[in-house]
Every structure is written in C-alpha cells, then in structure tokens.
Design an enzyme around this catalytic site. Structure first.
Site, PDB file in Angstrom:
ATOM      1  N   LEU A 155       1.022  -1.342  -0.068  1.00 57.76           N
ATOM      2  CA  LEU A 155      -0.102   0.020  -0.008  1.00 57.76           C
ATOM      3  C   LEU A 155       0.824   1.285   0.005  1.00 57.76           C
ATOM      4  O   LEU A 155       0.244   2.339  -0.105  1.00 57.76           O
ATOM      5  CB  LEU A 155      -0.942  -0.056   1.253  1.00 57.76           C
ATOM      6  CG  LEU A 155      -1.870  -1.133   1.356  1.00 57.76           C
ATOM      7  CD1 LEU A 155      -2.754  -0.993   2.804  1.00 57.76           C
ATOM      8  CD2 LEU A 155      -2.603  -1.409   0.285  1.00 57.76           C
TER       9      LEU A 155
ATOM     10  N   LYS B 155      15.192  -6.998   3.375  1.00 56.83           N
ATOM     11  CA  LYS B 155      15.466  -6.129   4.277  1.00 56.83           C
ATOM     12  C   LYS B 155      16.940  -6.354   4.886  1.00 56.83           C
ATOM     13  O   LYS B 155      17.478  -5.392   5.494  1.00 56.83           O
ATOM     14  CB  LYS B 155      14.552  -6.099   5.612  1.00 56.83           C
ATOM     15  CG  LYS B 155      13.124  -5.526   5.130  1.00 56.83           C
ATOM     16  CD  LYS B 155      12.166  -5.377   6.177  1.00 56.83           C
ATOM     17  CE  LYS B 155      10.916  -4.651   5.971  1.00 56.83           C
ATOM     18  NZ  LYS B 155      10.163  -4.340   7.167  1.00 56.83           N
TER      19      LYS B 155
ATOM     20  N   ASP C 285      10.758   0.907  10.739  1.00 57.45           N
ATOM     21  CA  ASP C 285       9.788  -0.008  11.483  1.00 57.45           C
ATOM     22  C   ASP C 285       9.760   0.155  13.037  1.00 57.45           C
ATOM     23  O   ASP C 285       8.320   0.467  13.246  1.00 57.45           O
ATOM     24  CB  ASP C 285       9.975  -1.406  11.205  1.00 57.45           C
ATOM     25  CG  ASP C 285       9.682  -1.666   9.816  1.00 57.45           C
ATOM     26  OD1 ASP C 285       9.013  -1.208   9.190  1.00 57.45           O
ATOM     27  OD2 ASP C 285      10.572  -2.814   9.425  1.00 57.45           O
TER      28      ASP C 285
ATOM     29  N   ALA D   5      10.562  -7.746  12.333  1.00 53.31           N
ATOM     30  CA  ALA D   5       9.626  -6.872  12.685  1.00 53.31           C
ATOM     31  C   ALA D   5       9.850  -6.729  14.236  1.00 53.31           C
ATOM     32  O   ALA D   5      10.147  -5.619  14.639  1.00 53.31           O
ATOM     33  CB  ALA D   5       8.250  -7.125  12.322  1.00 53.31           C
TER      34      ALA D   5
END
Ligand code: NDP
Length: 271
Positions: A16, A66, A102, A130
């Site tokens: 998104l 990442k 993050d 995460a």
C-alpha cells in the site's frame, strides 16, 4: 526535476506504500512519483545498481530484502545497524544511506495510548525482523522487555543484542506463563493470523489495563486481537505502524513534516 521513489520486494503487488506516499506528494504539490518493483532475490544487486543509475532519490525495502540489501549500501544509520535490517534507502549524492523506520513507526503508533513508557513492562511475541525493530525502539525508551518466540534461540539472540545496546530483556519460548500478568504492553509480531489461524497460546489472565497490539492489519482484527478485546483490553492493529513507518521514511527523504492525516486516509481507502 521530478524525483522518483519506489518500493522493492518479492512479492510486492499487495504493497500500500505507493498510494500512501503519492497522496503525500500530491497534498504538498511535490513533483515526485512512487513506483512498485517486484525484485527477485537473485536480482537484488542489479536492482540496486539500476535504481542508483536511474537517479531514484530513495526507496522502501520490504520482504525478503530487508537484510540482504545491507551489503549494497554505503552507510547505515544507527537504527539500521542495531536492528540489522533496512526498510528505507536515501540517496545522498552518489551515496546510498540505509535506515530503518519500522521500530520508530511502531513507537509513534503506541505513544499516544501509553504515555511515558520508561520503566513499564512489555512482552513481544515473535523474534523476527519486525520484532527486532519494535524491541529496539521500546528498549531505547527504557521499557523492560520479555521476548517469547517459537524458536527460543532467536529470542535469546535478540535479548542479548538488546542487552549489548543497554536494554533490559528476558527471553523464553512461546508458551503461557507468569509473564502475562502485570504487563503494560503486549505486542504480537509473529506471522500468525494472516489467514484467520487461532493463536497457539491463550491470553487468559491478562490485566485489563494492558494495551494489546497485533502488527498485522489485514485481516483488520486477528483472532489474537479479538481474544484480547473480549478479555477487556484496549487493542490496536498494525495499520498505524505501517502509517508511521511511512511517515518517518518520508521525513527521512524530504527532511520536512509529512502530512500524516492525508497518508492515513490514503491507506484506509486503499485497504
Ligand atoms: P519474519 O519472517 O522475520 O519473522 C516471523 C516471526 O513469526 C518469527 O518470530 C517466527 O518464529 C514467527 N512465526 C511464524 N509462524 C509461526 C507459527 N506458526 N507459530 C509460532 N511462531 C511463528 O517476519 P517479520 O518479522 O518481518 O514479519 C512478521 C509479521 O509482521 C508479518 O505478518 C508481517 O506482515 C507483519 N509486519 C507488519 C508491519 C507493519 O507495518 N504493520 C511491518 C513489518 C511486518 P520462528 O523464529 O520460530 O520461525
């Protein structure tokens, strides 16, 4: 001259980020665009060289790149070094700077609900990429942490890395226990619930004042979060974390305040 931004990942169709960032460019009248590129892991090095050669001003990095992107960058911010992962790249002249927003994004998403977190207790379920971002951000604010993961060795490694950076963290495996009582914050970061799976442990015994966060936002309410809500806890899904990691990336690129409300509305309508 138009500035180009992008997100790279594999897969990437669900991202998104283009809607969120383009809404902010438009709101502030910036001459910029934001593209989405599906980059196969074997092509990551070529993709970074290509983005650099094409003059991209910055880009976001998502799964599975990442960590793998780090050797291709010229410099890493302290956040990226500590977390061991990069989700934002900025080009400064011929140099590529890797950053991680993050953890900072997570912190911004909970600070209005938690107030001063210094000395408060949090448990983090999961110890993947995460979880590392969330853990370093919370430990940096003086929270006492407990890391619980299916593979306990990974929780141990994260707790040790946190301790090295001056944080306070205990660790264990993902099972019910006394850790659940007396928490101010419980954060669910494992990839469980994306397809409506029930959570492997129960939250029975959790105090009602505990803020319970699941960093997944699609589905909007995972079975984990639903249980927490039914037990009377205040709950939050991961949409605000997504929003604020984007806000911080945007501010890292442009060095000015991002239009947060516009970006939130863009995310909600894209969902
Ligand atoms: P990783 O692959 O790095 O880590 C996955 C974690 O989930 C590990 O701790 C893993 O445990 C655990 N896990 C996976 N399956 C199970 C299972 N069946 N039972 C118990 N534990 C399990 O992924 P990330 O950390 O990058 O992402 C995790 C989740 O967070 C994803 O759902 C992602 O969509 C979401 N996310 C949300 C963001 C946001 O902005 N809202 C940002 C980034 C991620 P083990 O070590 O034992 O394998």
């Amino acid at each position: 001259m138009k500035r180009h931004f992008a997100v790279i990942g594999h897969p990437i169709a669900h991202s998104l980020s283009p809607q969120m960032h383009e809404s902010a460019f438009k709101a502030l009248g910036l001459d910029a665009d934001y593209l989405r590129f599906d980059v196969h892991p074997q092509q990551l090095g070529d993709a970074v060289l290509g983005l650099k050669a094409l003059g991209f001003a910055g880009w976001n990095v998502t799964l599975p790149h990442k960590e793998a992107i780090m050797p291709y960058l010229d410099e890493l911010t302290l956040e990226a070094q500590r977390i061991g992962a990069v989700n934002t790249v900025k080009r400064e002249g011929s140099r590529l700077i890797g950053h991680n927003t993050d953890g900072g994004g997570f912190l911004r998403s909970v600070e209005s609900l938690l107030g001063d977190v210094q000395g408060k207790r949090a448990a983090i379920l999961g110890a993947g990429g995460a979880a590392r971002g969330v853990a370093f951000a919370l430990a940096g604010k003086g929270m006492k942490l407990e890391i619980l993961n299916r593979t306990p060795e990974r929780a141990t490694r994260l707790a040790q890395d946190l301790a090295q950076a001056g944080g306070e963290a205990a660790w264990g495996s993902l099972e019910e226990g006394p850790w659940l009582t007396g928490l101010d914050l419980l954060v669910q970061t494992a990839s469980i619930g994306l397809h409506g799976e029930t959570y492997p442990i129960s939250l029975r015994g959790i105090a009602k004042h505990t803020l319970v966060v699941d960093i997944i936002f699609n589905p909007w309410e995972t079975p984990f979060l639903k249980e927490a809500r039914k037990l009377g806890c205040q709950t939050l899904n991961g949409l605000d974390m997504l929003l604020y990691q984007g806000v911080l990336a945007w501010e890292f690129w442009f060095e000015k305040v991002a239009p947060v409300d516009v970006m939130r509305r863009a995310l909600l309508s894209a969902l």
